[in-house]
Design a protein around this motif. Structure first.
Motif, PDB file in Angstrom:
ATOM      1  N   GLU A  46       0.831  -1.213   0.000  1.00 33.17           N
ATOM      2  CA  GLU A  46       0.000   0.000   0.000  1.00 33.17           C
ATOM      3  C   GLU A  46       0.867   1.266   0.000  1.00 33.17           C
ATOM      4  OE1 GLU A  46      -0.557  -2.728   1.712  1.00 33.17           O
ATOM      5  OE2 GLU A  46      -2.706  -3.147   1.870  1.00 33.17           O
ATOM      6  N   HIS A  47       1.954   1.230   0.780  1.00 29.17           N
ATOM      7  CA  HIS A  47       2.851   2.392   0.794  1.00 29.17           C
ATOM      8  C   HIS A  47       3.501   2.610  -0.570  1.00 29.17           C
ATOM      9  CE1 HIS A  47       2.831   3.753   4.963  1.00 29.17           C
ATOM     10  NE2 HIS A  47       2.776   2.490   5.355  1.00 29.17           N
ATOM     11  N   ILE A  48       3.929   1.511  -1.185  1.00 29.23           N
ATOM     12  CA  ILE A  48       4.594   1.641  -2.493  1.00 29.23           C
ATOM     13  C   ILE A  48       3.587   2.106  -3.546  1.00 29.23           C
ATOM     14  CG2 ILE A  48       5.933   0.416  -4.268  1.00 29.23           C
ATOM     15  CD1 ILE A  48       7.349   0.858  -1.456  1.00 29.23           C
ATOM     16  N   VAL A 148      -0.772  14.372  -2.335  1.00 26.70           N
ATOM     17  CA  VAL A 148       0.606  14.047  -2.727  1.00 26.70           C
ATOM     18  C   VAL A 148       1.484  14.084  -1.483  1.00 26.70           C
ATOM     19  CG1 VAL A 148       2.611  14.803  -4.071  1.00 26.70           C
ATOM     20  CG2 VAL A 148       0.314  14.983  -5.051  1.00 26.70           C
ATOM     21  N   LYS A 149       2.167  12.977  -1.213  1.00 24.10           N
ATOM     22  CA  LYS A 149       3.039  12.952  -0.034  1.00 24.10           C
ATOM     23  C   LYS A 149       4.390  13.522  -0.461  1.00 24.10           C
ATOM     24  CE  LYS A 149       3.798   9.987   3.916  1.00 24.10           C
ATOM     25  NZ  LYS A 149       3.612  11.062   4.881  1.00 24.10           N
ATOM     26  N   SER A 150       4.396  14.837  -0.609  1.00 27.22           N
ATOM     27  CA  SER A 150       5.558  15.506  -1.193  1.00 27.22           C
ATOM     28  C   SER A 150       6.573  15.901  -0.133  1.00 27.22           C
ATOM     29  CB  SER A 150       5.109  16.762  -1.938  1.00 27.22           C
ATOM     30  OG  SER A 150       4.976  17.831  -1.027  1.00 27.22           O
ATOM     31  N   ALA A 181      -9.298  19.178   8.563  1.00 22.53           N
ATOM     32  CA  ALA A 181      -8.660  18.318   7.557  1.00 22.53           C
ATOM     33  C   ALA A 181      -7.955  17.154   8.247  1.00 22.53           C
ATOM     34  CB  ALA A 181      -7.680  19.119   6.712  1.00 22.53           C
ATOM     35  N   GLU A 182      -6.997  17.467   9.085  1.00 19.63           N
ATOM     36  CA  GLU A 182      -6.207  16.434   9.761  1.00 19.63           C
ATOM     37  C   GLU A 182      -5.265  17.130  10.723  1.00 19.63           C
ATOM     38  OE1 GLU A 182      -3.635  14.371   6.987  1.00 19.63           O
ATOM     39  OE2 GLU A 182      -3.174  16.227   5.945  1.00 19.63           O
ATOM     40  N   CYS A 183      -4.307  16.393  11.271  1.00 20.42           N
ATOM     41  CA  CYS A 183      -3.290  17.022  12.109  1.00 20.42           C
ATOM     42  C   CYS A 183      -2.005  17.141  11.292  1.00 20.42           C
ATOM     43  CB  CYS A 183      -3.116  16.243  13.399  1.00 20.42           C
ATOM     44  SG  CYS A 183      -4.583  16.393  14.458  1.00 20.42           S
ATOM     45  N   THR A 184      -0.898  17.540  11.895  1.00 19.60           N
ATOM     46  CA  THR A 184       0.279  17.850  11.076  1.00 19.60           C
ATOM     47  C   THR A 184       0.936  16.610  10.477  1.00 19.60           C
ATOM     48  OG1 THR A 184       1.944  17.789  12.834  1.00 19.60           O
ATOM     49  CG2 THR A 184       0.738  19.850  12.563  1.00 19.60           C
ATOM     50  N   GLY A 185       0.720  15.459  11.113  1.00 22.38           N
ATOM     51  CA  GLY A 185       1.282  14.223  10.552  1.00 22.38           C
ATOM     52  C   GLY A 185       0.383  13.031  10.800  1.00 22.38           C
ATOM     53  N   ASP A 186      -0.889  13.305  11.030  1.00 21.04           N
ATOM     54  CA  ASP A 186      -1.820  12.206  11.316  1.00 21.04           C
ATOM     55  C   ASP A 186      -3.240  12.567  10.911  1.00 21.04           C
ATOM     56  OD1 ASP A 186      -1.209  13.757  13.984  1.00 21.04           O
ATOM     57  OD2 ASP A 186       0.237  12.116  13.905  1.00 21.04           O
ATOM     58  N   ASN A 187      -4.028  11.547  10.658  1.00 16.68           N
ATOM     59  CA  ASN A 187      -5.458  11.728  10.393  1.00 16.68           C
ATOM     60  C   ASN A 187      -6.205  11.770  11.723  1.00 16.68           C
ATOM     61  OD1 ASN A 187      -4.612   9.790   7.725  1.00 16.68           O
ATOM     62  ND2 ASN A 187      -5.827  11.611   7.342  1.00 16.68           N
ATOM     63  N   ILE A 188      -7.397  12.357  11.682  1.00 12.39           N
ATOM     64  CA  ILE A 188      -8.182  12.513  12.924  1.00 12.39           C
ATOM     65  C   ILE A 188      -9.522  11.768  12.845  1.00 12.39           C
ATOM     66  CG2 ILE A 188      -9.136  14.738  12.130  1.00 12.39           C
ATOM     67  CD1 ILE A 188      -9.062  15.601  15.140  1.00 12.39           C
ATOM     68  N   GLY A 208      -4.492   8.307   4.443  1.00  7.36           N
ATOM     69  CA  GLY A 208      -3.572   7.586   5.319  1.00  7.36           C
ATOM     70  C   GLY A 208      -3.741   6.074   5.273  1.00  7.36           C
ATOM     71  N   ILE A 209      -2.629   5.385   5.340  1.00 10.74           N
ATOM     72  CA  ILE A 209      -2.657   3.917   5.362  1.00 10.74           C
ATOM     73  C   ILE A 209      -3.220   3.452   6.706  1.00 10.74           C
ATOM     74  CG2 ILE A 209      -1.190   1.850   5.167  1.00 10.74           C
ATOM     75  CD1 ILE A 209      -0.598   3.330   2.642  1.00 10.74           C
ATOM     76  N   THR A 210      -2.829   4.129   7.783  1.00 11.55           N
ATOM     77  CA  THR A 210      -3.359   3.780   9.105  1.00 11.55           C
ATOM     78  C   THR A 210      -4.851   4.115   9.164  1.00 11.55           C
ATOM     79  OG1 THR A 210      -1.216   4.613   9.858  1.00 11.55           O
ATOM     80  CG2 THR A 210      -2.744   3.869  11.557  1.00 11.55           C
TER      81      THR A 210
END
Ligand code: PXG
Length: 288
Positions: A46-48, A148-150, A181-188, A208-210
């Protein structure tokens, strides 16, 4: 530590890329953060897959197949003798000239770092995090798609700075319309009257994959989980709140903008999701 760069392994002190790399000069590149547990890489495919979608969106030719990248990730973990940890997979536009034009960068660079990460103390997983809303908004989709995970994380970094300045541990980010939307590095996620909700990806969150695993656990538990536009009002009045991310895993949030969420303690549904998530990560994944 052995670090993979473009097919070779280097010691940490020698793992270097050009100052002309557009990943550095312009944030022109993409990345993935991937965890591995018990000798297995969690949701590696999933990450790839997401990496290749990000690459396609920014017209970046990674120059490797998905299979070759998977092998590079696994081999980097093996060479470091790790069974549990965190991989940072970075693909930059590569070396070019001092101008934006990506077509003048002949070859992308692929970097794999395998290490460990602990974003929050273990105590936070039982007691919960303090959040503060940031004035820094998620970028509008017409600027840079938040999907995009830029390598452009400056907006998130500035939001994190605000959160820390407000005495919080993580920042709640809104989109241009003021919806969560979300947090700085996580979904809510919120839990309200037995129903779980999370903003749709279209609100400006990362797919997010998680986050995806939360849908699977909810289905397993028979608990409704809906994607819903939400404002701060819904966050303030929720019974429970938790965040999800590869680095953060599943973590309760108990205070937002100085208001207790529910009774200010991690809720029962949150704790069940954390427990189930830990079982899933410990027992599934691509063997290293
Ligand atoms: N939203 C954003 C903006 C992210 O960067 C997530 C959500 C969670 O997605 P996954 O697929 O991991 O469940 C991320 C990814 C950090 C850090 O240091 C966090 C991420 C990436 C890089 C650094 O907190 N999380």
């Amino acid at each position: 530590m052995k670090i993979y760069i473009d097919g070779e392994f280097y010691e940490k002190a020698d793992a270097k890329i050009s100052v002309f790399d557009h990943g550095l000069l312009y944030g022109d590149g993409i990345f993935e953060g991937i965890r591995f547990y018990n000798g297995r890489v969690f949701r590696l495919d999933e990450h790839i897959h997401r990496l290749f979608l990000s690459a396609k969106a920014i017209l970046l030719d990674i120059g490797m197949t998905a299979e070759a990248i998977i092998e590079a990730v696994l081999e980097t973990i093996r060479r470091n003798g790790l069974t549990d940890g965190y991989v940072r997979l970075v693909v930059t536009r590569g070396e070019g000239s001092l101008g934006l034009n990506p077509y003048l960068c002949p070859k992308a660079s692929v970097i794999v770092i395998a290490s460990t990460i602990q974003l929050y103390a273990e105590e936070k997983y039982t007691n919960g995090l303090i959040l503060a809303t940031c004035s820094t908004r998620r970028p509008a989709p017409a600027a840079l798609s938040p999907a995009v995970k830029s390598l452009n994380y400056l907006n998130n970094v500035m939001a994190k700075v605000e959160a820390i300045a407000a005495g919080a541990e993580e920042g709640l980010m809104l989109n241009e319309q003021g919806y969560v939307a979300e947090c700085t590095g996580d979904n809510i996620f919120l839990v309200t009257k037995g129903v779980i909700s999370t903003p749709p990806v279209s609100a400006g969150s990362l797919d997010g994959i998680t986050r995806e695993v939360m849908f699977e656990i909810a289905a397993e538990f028979g608990i409704p989980l809906v994607e819903q536009d939400m404002t701060r009002y819904e966050v303030y009045t929720a019974d429970e709140c938790f965040l999800t991310g590869t680095a953060a895993e599943v973590i309760p949030a108990v205070v937002v903008d100085r208001r207790n969420i529910g009774d200010g303690k991690p809720g029962p549904i949150t704790l069940r999701f954390i427990e189930r998530f830990r079982e899933i990560v410990a027992t599934t994944g691509t063997p290293i």
